[in-house]
Scaffold this motif. Structure first.
Motif, PDB file in Angstrom:
ATOM      1  N   ALA A  45       0.817  -1.216   0.000  1.00 11.50           N
ATOM      2  CA  ALA A  45       0.000   0.000   0.000  1.00 11.50           C
ATOM      3  C   ALA A  45       0.851   1.267   0.000  1.00 11.50           C
ATOM      4  N   SER A  46       2.060   1.189   0.538  1.00 13.18           N
ATOM      5  CA  SER A  46       2.923   2.375   0.578  1.00 13.18           C
ATOM      6  C   SER A  46       3.910   2.412  -0.587  1.00 13.18           C
ATOM      7  N   GLY A  47       3.832   1.414  -1.475  1.00 12.59           N
ATOM      8  CA  GLY A  47       4.726   1.391  -2.631  1.00 12.59           C
ATOM      9  C   GLY A  47       6.129   0.925  -2.314  1.00 12.59           C
ATOM     10  N   ASP A  48       6.326   0.305  -1.159  1.00 11.13           N
ATOM     11  CA  ASP A  48       7.640  -0.198  -0.746  1.00 11.13           C
ATOM     12  C   ASP A  48       7.874  -1.580  -1.370  1.00 11.13           C
ATOM     13  N   LEU A  49       8.222  -1.585  -2.656  1.00 14.40           N
ATOM     14  CA  LEU A  49       8.357  -2.847  -3.380  1.00 14.40           C
ATOM     15  C   LEU A  49       9.581  -3.647  -2.944  1.00 14.40           C
ATOM     16  N   LYS A  50      10.540  -3.007  -2.297  1.00 18.27           N
ATOM     17  CA  LYS A  50      11.695  -3.742  -1.760  1.00 18.27           C
ATOM     18  C   LYS A  50      11.237  -4.685  -0.635  1.00 18.27           C
ATOM     19  N   THR A  51      10.396  -4.178   0.261  1.00 18.83           N
ATOM     20  CA  THR A  51       9.864  -5.024   1.336  1.00 18.83           C
ATOM     21  C   THR A  51       8.919  -6.076   0.763  1.00 18.83           C
ATOM     22  N   VAL A  52       8.099  -5.714  -0.218  1.00 14.89           N
ATOM     23  CA  VAL A  52       7.222  -6.678  -0.885  1.00 14.89           C
ATOM     24  C   VAL A  52       8.068  -7.834  -1.422  1.00 14.89           C
ATOM     25  N   GLU A  53       9.152  -7.511  -2.106  1.00 14.32           N
ATOM     26  CA  GLU A  53      10.041  -8.539  -2.656  1.00 14.32           C
ATOM     27  C   GLU A  53      10.624  -9.424  -1.557  1.00 14.32           C
ATOM     28  N   GLU A  54      11.061  -8.807  -0.474  1.00 13.39           N
ATOM     29  CA  GLU A  54      11.670  -9.544   0.637  1.00 13.39           C
ATOM     30  C   GLU A  54      10.707 -10.561   1.248  1.00 13.39           C
ATOM     31  N   LEU A  55       9.427 -10.230   1.301  1.00 12.96           N
ATOM     32  CA  LEU A  55       8.455 -11.068   2.008  1.00 12.96           C
ATOM     33  C   LEU A  55       7.807 -12.139   1.136  1.00 12.96           C
ATOM     34  N   LEU A  56       8.001 -12.057  -0.169  1.00 14.86           N
ATOM     35  CA  LEU A  56       7.452 -13.068  -1.074  1.00 14.86           C
ATOM     36  C   LEU A  56       8.483 -14.172  -1.311  1.00 14.86           C
ATOM     37  N   ALA A  57       8.020 -15.419  -1.297  1.00 12.17           N
ATOM     38  CA  ALA A  57       8.880 -16.534  -1.691  1.00 12.17           C
ATOM     39  C   ALA A  57       9.182 -16.398  -3.182  1.00 12.17           C
ATOM     40  N   ARG A  58      10.339 -16.860  -3.604  1.00 13.26           N
ATOM     41  CA  ARG A  58      10.706 -16.779  -5.030  1.00 13.26           C
ATOM     42  C   ARG A  58       9.657 -17.450  -5.909  1.00 13.26           C
ATOM     43  N   ASP A  59       9.102 -18.574  -5.431  1.00 15.28           N
ATOM     44  CA  ASP A  59       8.147 -19.355  -6.211  1.00 15.28           C
ATOM     45  C   ASP A  59       6.698 -19.070  -5.826  1.00 15.28           C
ATOM     46  N   VAL A  60       6.426 -17.870  -5.322  1.00 19.47           N
ATOM     47  CA  VAL A  60       5.067 -17.513  -4.920  1.00 19.47           C
ATOM     48  C   VAL A  60       4.098 -17.715  -6.089  1.00 19.47           C
ATOM     49  N   LEU A  61       2.897 -18.135  -5.774  1.00 24.19           N
ATOM     50  CA  LEU A  61       1.813 -18.240  -6.751  1.00 24.19           C
ATOM     51  C   LEU A  61       0.743 -17.240  -6.329  1.00 24.19           C
ATOM     52  N   ILE A  62       0.453 -16.275  -7.202  1.00 19.22           N
ATOM     53  CA  ILE A  62      -0.550 -15.257  -6.906  1.00 19.22           C
ATOM     54  C   ILE A  62      -1.688 -15.406  -7.904  1.00 19.22           C
ATOM     55  N   LEU A  63      -2.891 -15.637  -7.378  1.00 19.97           N
ATOM     56  CA  LEU A  63      -4.094 -15.789  -8.195  1.00 19.97           C
ATOM     57  C   LEU A  63      -5.006 -14.599  -7.945  1.00 19.97           C
ATOM     58  N   GLU A  64      -5.489 -14.000  -9.045  1.00 21.46           N
ATOM     59  CA  GLU A  64      -6.382 -12.853  -8.923  1.00 21.46           C
ATOM     60  C   GLU A  64      -7.145 -12.689 -10.220  1.00 21.46           C
ATOM     61  N   SER A  65      -8.449 -12.502 -10.108  1.00 21.31           N
ATOM     62  CA  SER A  65      -9.305 -12.212 -11.261  1.00 21.31           C
ATOM     63  C   SER A  65      -9.135 -13.215 -12.395  1.00 21.31           C
ATOM     64  N   GLY A  66      -8.996 -14.478 -12.059  1.00 24.49           N
ATOM     65  CA  GLY A  66      -8.867 -15.525 -13.072  1.00 24.49           C
ATOM     66  C   GLY A  66      -7.482 -15.655 -13.670  1.00 24.49           C
ATOM     67  N   GLY A  67      -6.538 -14.848 -13.222  1.00 24.38           N
ATOM     68  CA  GLY A  67      -5.176 -14.907 -13.741  1.00 24.38           C
ATOM     69  C   GLY A  67      -4.208 -15.415 -12.691  1.00 24.38           C
ATOM     70  N   ALA A  68      -2.960 -15.644 -13.128  1.00 27.76           N
ATOM     71  CA  ALA A  68      -1.941 -16.154 -12.222  1.00 27.76           C
ATOM     72  C   ALA A  68      -0.595 -15.530 -12.528  1.00 27.76           C
ATOM     73  N   GLU A  69       0.148 -15.276 -11.467  1.00 28.90           N
ATOM     74  CA  GLU A  69       1.559 -14.921 -11.571  1.00 28.90           C
ATOM     75  C   GLU A  69       2.290 -15.969 -10.753  1.00 28.90           C
ATOM     76  N   ARG A  70       3.272 -16.602 -11.380  1.00 28.26           N
ATOM     77  CA  ARG A  70       3.851 -17.820 -10.839  1.00 28.26           C
ATOM     78  C   ARG A  70       5.226 -17.659 -10.198  1.00 28.26           C
ATOM     79  N   SER A  71       5.623 -16.416  -9.967  1.00 26.53           N
ATOM     80  CA  SER A  71       6.888 -16.189  -9.270  1.00 26.53           C
ATOM     81  C   SER A  71       6.919 -14.764  -8.727  1.00 26.53           C
ATOM     82  N   ARG A  72       7.821 -14.549  -7.804  1.00 30.41           N
ATOM     83  CA  ARG A  72       8.018 -13.211  -7.250  1.00 30.41           C
ATOM     84  C   ARG A  72       8.426 -12.236  -8.354  1.00 30.41           C
ATOM     85  N   ASP A  73       9.363 -12.668  -9.217  1.00 26.78           N
ATOM     86  CA  ASP A  73       9.825 -11.786 -10.291  1.00 26.78           C
ATOM     87  C   ASP A  73       8.698 -11.422 -11.247  1.00 26.78           C
TER      88      ASP A  73
END
Length: 153
Positions: A45-73
């Motif tokens: 929410a604050s745009g701190d993408l460095k902390t966002v990156e730190e807290l996500l696993a490299r192989d994170v799976l994010i599902l939203e609105s019928g789509g998927a992102e399959r890694s932190r990168d």
């Protein structure tokens, strides 16, 4: 066993009408993982993408609105920026949260209201979020997120 009375209609509502205090069901052993999930949400929410990156696993799976992102990168290279931009200035009101532990995993289910503006007009979204966090040598990391939302009527 105790006698049960019939629940009223309000107890079956999908969200509390005027909840001042969120309904929290988080055991103590899930507290550290829930704190990481909160740090992630605040960082996004604050745009701190460095902390966002730190807290996500490299192989994170994010599902939203019928789509998927399959890694932190993949997430950081695509939707993280637009998610952060949308959340900037948005007020999140937590309504309910439940968390459970299973070995080195914790799942967290949260229901919130998001108060935002779209095209200069107020917008209220009902948001549901599930996160799964995994204990790693670096601490708790988010392995999975599923987001869904709809406009509040």
């Amino acid at each position: 066993m105790s006698a049960q009375t019939a629940p009223d209609a309000a107890s079956h509502a999908h969200h509390p009408a005027a909840a001042h205090q969120p309904q929290i069901d988080v055991p103590a052993q899930a507290g550290a993982a829930v704190a990481v999930a909160e740090r992630f949400s605040d960082a996004l929410a604050s745009g701190d993408l460095k902390t966002v990156e730190e807290l996500l696993a490299r192989d994170v799976l994010i599902l939203e609105s019928g789509g998927a992102e399959r890694s932190r990168d993949e997430y950081l290279g695509h939707h993280a920026i637009s998610d952060a931009k949308f959340l900037e200035g948005t007020h999140r009101q937590l309504l309910r949260r439940r968390a459970r532990t299973a070995g080195d995993l914790v799942w967290i289910g949260s229901e919130s209201e998001l108060h935002a503006k779209k095209d200069g007009k107020p917008l209220v979204l009902l948001s549901a979020e599930t996160m799964v966090l995994r204990q790693t040598p670096e601490g708790w990391r988010i392995a999975h997120i599923h987001w869904s939302s709809r406009t509040k009527r």
